[in-house]
Design a protein around this motif. Structure first.
Motif, PDB file in Angstrom:
ATOM      1  N   GLN A  25      28.754  47.855  28.615  1.00  0.00           N
ATOM      2  CA  GLN A  25      28.799  46.229  29.098  1.00  0.00           C
ATOM      3  C   GLN A  25      29.987  46.000  29.894  1.00  0.00           C
ATOM      4  OE1 GLN A  25      25.798  44.302  29.086  1.00  0.00           O
ATOM      5  NE2 GLN A  25      24.957  46.209  28.553  1.00  0.00           N
ATOM      6  N   PHE A  26      31.333  46.240  29.141  1.00  0.00           N
ATOM      7  CA  PHE A  26      32.150  45.526  29.777  1.00  0.00           C
ATOM      8  C   PHE A  26      33.364  46.602  30.493  1.00  0.00           C
ATOM      9  CE2 PHE A  26      32.219  42.864  25.700  1.00  0.00           C
ATOM     10  CZ  PHE A  26      31.381  42.310  26.256  1.00  0.00           C
ATOM     11  N   SER A  27      34.209  46.039  31.295  1.00  0.00           N
ATOM     12  CA  SER A  27      35.018  46.706  32.264  1.00  0.00           C
ATOM     13  C   SER A  27      36.252  47.702  31.623  1.00  0.00           C
ATOM     14  CB  SER A  27      35.745  45.773  33.174  1.00  0.00           C
ATOM     15  OG  SER A  27      36.600  45.023  32.628  1.00  0.00           O
ATOM     16  N   CYS A  44      30.747  41.774  34.193  1.00  0.00           N
ATOM     17  CA  CYS A  44      30.322  41.524  35.509  1.00  0.00           C
ATOM     18  C   CYS A  44      28.816  41.538  35.855  1.00  0.00           C
ATOM     19  CB  CYS A  44      31.018  42.695  36.449  1.00  0.00           C
ATOM     20  SG  CYS A  44      32.696  42.614  36.309  1.00  0.00           S
ATOM     21  N   GLN A  45      28.518  40.974  36.788  1.00  0.00           N
ATOM     22  CA  GLN A  45      27.061  41.125  37.422  1.00  0.00           C
ATOM     23  C   GLN A  45      26.919  42.429  38.225  1.00  0.00           C
ATOM     24  OE1 GLN A  45      27.815  40.659  40.554  1.00  0.00           O
ATOM     25  NE2 GLN A  45      27.008  38.552  40.992  1.00  0.00           N
ATOM     26  N   HIS A  46      25.900  42.675  38.708  1.00  0.00           N
ATOM     27  CA  HIS A  46      25.651  43.954  39.347  1.00  0.00           C
ATOM     28  C   HIS A  46      26.604  44.076  40.770  1.00  0.00           C
ATOM     29  CE1 HIS A  46      22.835  41.024  41.580  1.00  0.00           C
ATOM     30  NE2 HIS A  46      22.900  42.007  42.439  1.00  0.00           N
ATOM     31  N   GLN A  47      26.961  42.885  41.205  1.00  0.00           N
ATOM     32  CA  GLN A  47      27.986  42.966  42.479  1.00  0.00           C
ATOM     33  C   GLN A  47      29.239  42.948  42.091  1.00  0.00           C
ATOM     34  OE1 GLN A  47      26.179  39.455  44.370  1.00  0.00           O
ATOM     35  NE2 GLN A  47      25.040  40.685  45.939  1.00  0.00           N
ATOM     36  N   ASP A 166      47.855  47.964  36.340  1.00  0.00           N
ATOM     37  CA  ASP A 166      47.962  48.642  35.119  1.00  0.00           C
ATOM     38  C   ASP A 166      46.834  48.985  34.392  1.00  0.00           C
ATOM     39  OD1 ASP A 166      50.827  49.176  35.873  1.00  0.00           O
ATOM     40  OD2 ASP A 166      51.163  47.158  34.891  1.00  0.00           O
ATOM     41  N   GLU A 167      45.474  48.809  34.825  1.00  0.00           N
ATOM     42  CA  GLU A 167      44.403  48.856  34.381  1.00  0.00           C
ATOM     43  C   GLU A 167      44.327  47.976  33.027  1.00  0.00           C
ATOM     44  OE1 GLU A 167      42.838  52.609  33.605  1.00  0.00           O
ATOM     45  OE2 GLU A 167      43.061  53.239  35.758  1.00  0.00           O
ATOM     46  N   VAL A 168      44.864  46.701  33.015  1.00  0.00           N
ATOM     47  CA  VAL A 168      45.114  45.748  32.071  1.00  0.00           C
ATOM     48  C   VAL A 168      43.504  45.426  31.341  1.00  0.00           C
ATOM     49  CG1 VAL A 168      45.674  43.637  33.430  1.00  0.00           C
ATOM     50  CG2 VAL A 168      46.070  43.731  31.161  1.00  0.00           C
ATOM     51  N   GLY A 169      42.643  45.161  32.571  1.00  0.00           N
ATOM     52  CA  GLY A 169      41.324  44.546  32.317  1.00  0.00           C
ATOM     53  C   GLY A 169      40.243  45.420  32.743  1.00  0.00           C
ATOM     54  N   VAL A 170      40.477  46.601  33.457  1.00  0.00           N
ATOM     55  CA  VAL A 170      39.729  47.356  34.018  1.00  0.00           C
ATOM     56  C   VAL A 170      40.077  48.919  34.013  1.00  0.00           C
ATOM     57  CG1 VAL A 170      38.284  48.155  36.107  1.00  0.00           C
ATOM     58  CG2 VAL A 170      39.133  45.842  35.624  1.00  0.00           C
ATOM     59  N   ASN A 171      39.187  49.571  33.325  1.00  0.00           N
ATOM     60  CA  ASN A 171      39.640  51.225  32.951  1.00  0.00           C
ATOM     61  C   ASN A 171      38.558  51.776  34.288  1.00  0.00           C
ATOM     62  OD1 ASN A 171      38.919  53.925  32.163  1.00  0.00           O
ATOM     63  ND2 ASN A 171      40.756  53.234  30.784  1.00  0.00           N
ATOM     64  N   PHE A 172      39.298  52.752  35.034  1.00  0.00           N
ATOM     65  CA  PHE A 172      38.765  53.254  36.261  1.00  0.00           C
ATOM     66  C   PHE A 172      38.204  54.627  35.859  1.00  0.00           C
ATOM     67  CE2 PHE A 172      41.047  50.106  38.525  1.00  0.00           C
ATOM     68  CZ  PHE A 172      40.051  49.401  39.168  1.00  0.00           C
ATOM     69  N   VAL A 182      30.720  48.836  42.558  1.00  0.00           N
ATOM     70  CA  VAL A 182      31.549  47.969  43.348  1.00  0.00           C
ATOM     71  C   VAL A 182      32.902  47.654  42.943  1.00  0.00           C
ATOM     72  CG1 VAL A 182      31.495  45.650  44.397  1.00  0.00           C
ATOM     73  CG2 VAL A 182      29.449  46.642  44.057  1.00  0.00           C
ATOM     74  N   VAL A 183      33.257  47.733  41.784  1.00  0.00           N
ATOM     75  CA  VAL A 183      34.831  47.380  41.410  1.00  0.00           C
ATOM     76  C   VAL A 183      35.461  48.785  41.890  1.00  0.00           C
ATOM     77  CG1 VAL A 183      36.214  47.089  39.367  1.00  0.00           C
ATOM     78  CG2 VAL A 183      34.065  45.789  39.716  1.00  0.00           C
TER      79      VAL A 183
END
Length: 266
Positions: A25-27, A44-47, A166-172, A182-183
């Motif tokens: 569910q989460f980033s 996030c939503q789908h966009q 630094d991927e503080v809130g998003v892990n790629f 999208v992200v």
């Protein structure tokens, strides 16, 4: 300094599938979350636009989600819908547990947010000597901790709030979650043209106010106020802005045309 955070919902999630559920569910990467720390996540939503910023905390097999209270109804609804038949139980513990923001102090059992801030979850106030809410907001602005409120729902992608740095809130590399494609596409296309910065001014500011930059050719407003605090002699805020014009003349799109000055703390 300790501040009771009275405008945040707190959910407790339990069950054998709760970790995998939150991972989808989460980033951020829930699988690497350790006890005693706060992991910042975009929901996030789908966009790829952020519906809520979630502080995720883990205590043994229990997960706690803290986020802006004005988003509670919609976020609980979505989490409940997506868990479907999973072994996940969602309990609103906002009334059962108090949330305290801790600034430049140590409280046993508190969850660390950054070098200056932590969050204590307790069933009593333990006789804390409390500071005002403005102390917490000022600290969040100094530490560039973003927030999403009802007025700014779906106004930002994670990059606008610096969550990718630094991927503080998003892990790629974590895998799929709503809006992930999208992200990730925005990330791999190159640097974001807009970022969150800290500003100060002499006038009033409201979350959701639009920034106008004199030299910008953007057909839209050049940024949005993310969070704000009014102090005795001035106001401080975090706001998104076009990087190329972050030190240009910037005003709020309000009747006073309040002038903003960037605080160089980034």
């Amino acid at each position: 300094m300790i501040i009771q955070l009275t405008h945040r919902t707190l959910l407790k999630l339990t069950g054998s599938e709760v970790q995998s559920f939150l991972q989808g569910q989460f980033s951020n990467d829930i699988n690497v979350l350790e006890d005693g720390v706060i992991q910042l996540n975009a929901y996030c939503q789908h966009q790829g636009k952020i519906m809520a910023l979630i502080w995720v905390m883990k205590r043994a097999d229990e997960y706690y989600l803290s986020f802006s209270q004005d988003l509670s109804t919609e976020i609980v609804k979505k989490l409940t819908m997506f868990k479907m038949m999973s072994d996940v139980t969602i309990t609103d513990v906002t009334e059962a547990l108090m949330q305290f923001g801790v600034v430049d102090e140590t409280v046993d059992g508190a969850f660390v947010l950054n070098a200056n801030q932590s969050i204590a979850l307790t069933d009593a106030d333990h006789g804390f000597e409390l500071s005002t809410a403005s102390v917490w907001e000022e600290s969040c602005i100094a530490n560039e901790v973003p927030e999403v409120e009802l007025v700014t729902v779906e106004k930002f992608v994670p990059q606008l709030l610096n969550l990718d740095i630094d991927e503080v809130g998003v892990n790629f590399s974590k895998g799929c979650y709503p809006g992930q494609e999208v992200v990730a596409r925005l990330h791999y296309l190159g640097k974001s043209k807009r970022r969150m910065r800290a500003f100060e001014c002499d006038g009033e500011i409201e979350v959701g106010d639009e920034l106008l930059v004199t030299n910008s050719t953007s057909a839209k407003a050049s940024g949005i106020v993310v969070r704000r605090v009014k102090l005795a002699s001035k106001s401080l805020c975090l706001a998104t802005v076009e990087i190329a014009h972050e030190d240009d003349e910037i005003t709020l799109n309000n009747s006073q045309k309040t002038k903003l000055t960037r605080i160089h703390n980034d």
